[in-house]
Design a protein around this motif. Sequence first.
Motif, short mmCIF file in Angstrom:
data_model
loop_
_atom_site.label_atom_id
_atom_site.label_comp_id
_atom_site.label_asym_id
_atom_site.label_seq_id
_atom_site.Cartn_x
_atom_site.Cartn_y
_atom_site.Cartn_z
N MET A 92 -5.22 36.96 -52.07
CA MET A 92 -6.39 36.44 -52.76
C MET A 92 -6.82 35.15 -52.06
N SER A 93 -8.11 34.99 -51.84
CA SER A 93 -8.61 33.82 -51.13
C SER A 93 -8.47 32.56 -51.98
N GLU A 94 -8.44 31.42 -51.32
CA GLU A 94 -8.33 30.13 -52.03
C GLU A 94 -9.55 29.90 -52.92
N THR A 95 -10.71 30.35 -52.47
CA THR A 95 -11.93 30.20 -53.26
C THR A 95 -11.83 30.98 -54.56
N LYS A 96 -11.35 32.22 -54.45
CA LYS A 96 -11.20 33.06 -55.64
C LYS A 96 -10.15 32.48 -56.58
N LYS A 97 -9.03 31.99 -56.03
CA LYS A 97 -7.99 31.37 -56.84
C LYS A 97 -8.53 30.14 -57.57
N GLY A 98 -9.32 29.34 -56.85
CA GLY A 98 -9.91 28.14 -57.45
C GLY A 98 -10.87 28.49 -58.56
N PHE A 99 -11.67 29.54 -58.34
CA PHE A 99 -12.62 29.97 -59.37
C PHE A 99 -11.89 30.49 -60.61
N LEU A 100 -10.85 31.31 -60.40
CA LEU A 100 -10.07 31.82 -61.54
C LEU A 100 -9.38 30.69 -62.29
N GLN A 101 -8.91 29.69 -61.56
CA GLN A 101 -8.28 28.54 -62.19
C GLN A 101 -9.30 27.80 -63.06
N PHE A 102 -10.51 27.61 -62.52
CA PHE A 102 -11.56 26.94 -63.29
C PHE A 102 -11.94 27.76 -64.52
N LEU A 103 -11.98 29.08 -64.38
CA LEU A 103 -12.29 29.95 -65.50
C LEU A 103 -11.23 29.83 -66.61
#
Length: 150
Positions: free
Chosen positions: A1-12
């Motif tokens: 999983m990309s860092e961008t996707k991980k960051g977005f899921l974390q924010f969610l």
Amino acid sequence: MSETKKGFLQFLKYTMFAASAGLVETGLFELLDKVFRLKYWPAYLPALIASVLWNFTLNRKFTFKAANNVPVALCKVALYYLIFTPASTWWGNALTEDLGWNHDVVFLGTILINFITEFLYSKYYTFKDKYIFPATRRYCLAYNDRHDGE
């Protein structure tokens, strides 16, 4: 999983838990403000404390998955609230009691400011170093690599 996707899921995740903390805070604030007819700050302060404890517990475990020392993390959160609490209590009281603004409008604006600033503070300071020891970090990363697809 990309860092961008991980960051977005974390924010969610953070947003969902912050919303639940907002419900806790709002419920208690409304009870103290509307039912018990307290002035702004005596209604706001206990509501804020309850939401902080709720939000910290859920976000430490599920959003940031932090295995770090809980007392240290709580002290870091306390530092944030050492600044945010007096400032938000002061501006809330000034806006509602001195300028006559609506309690709910000020309260919701304060929750929004808290949401944004606390997320950034948590991500980049409180839970930046998630692990107590470097060996723990290596073990957790290896475990995550083996179980990432589950």
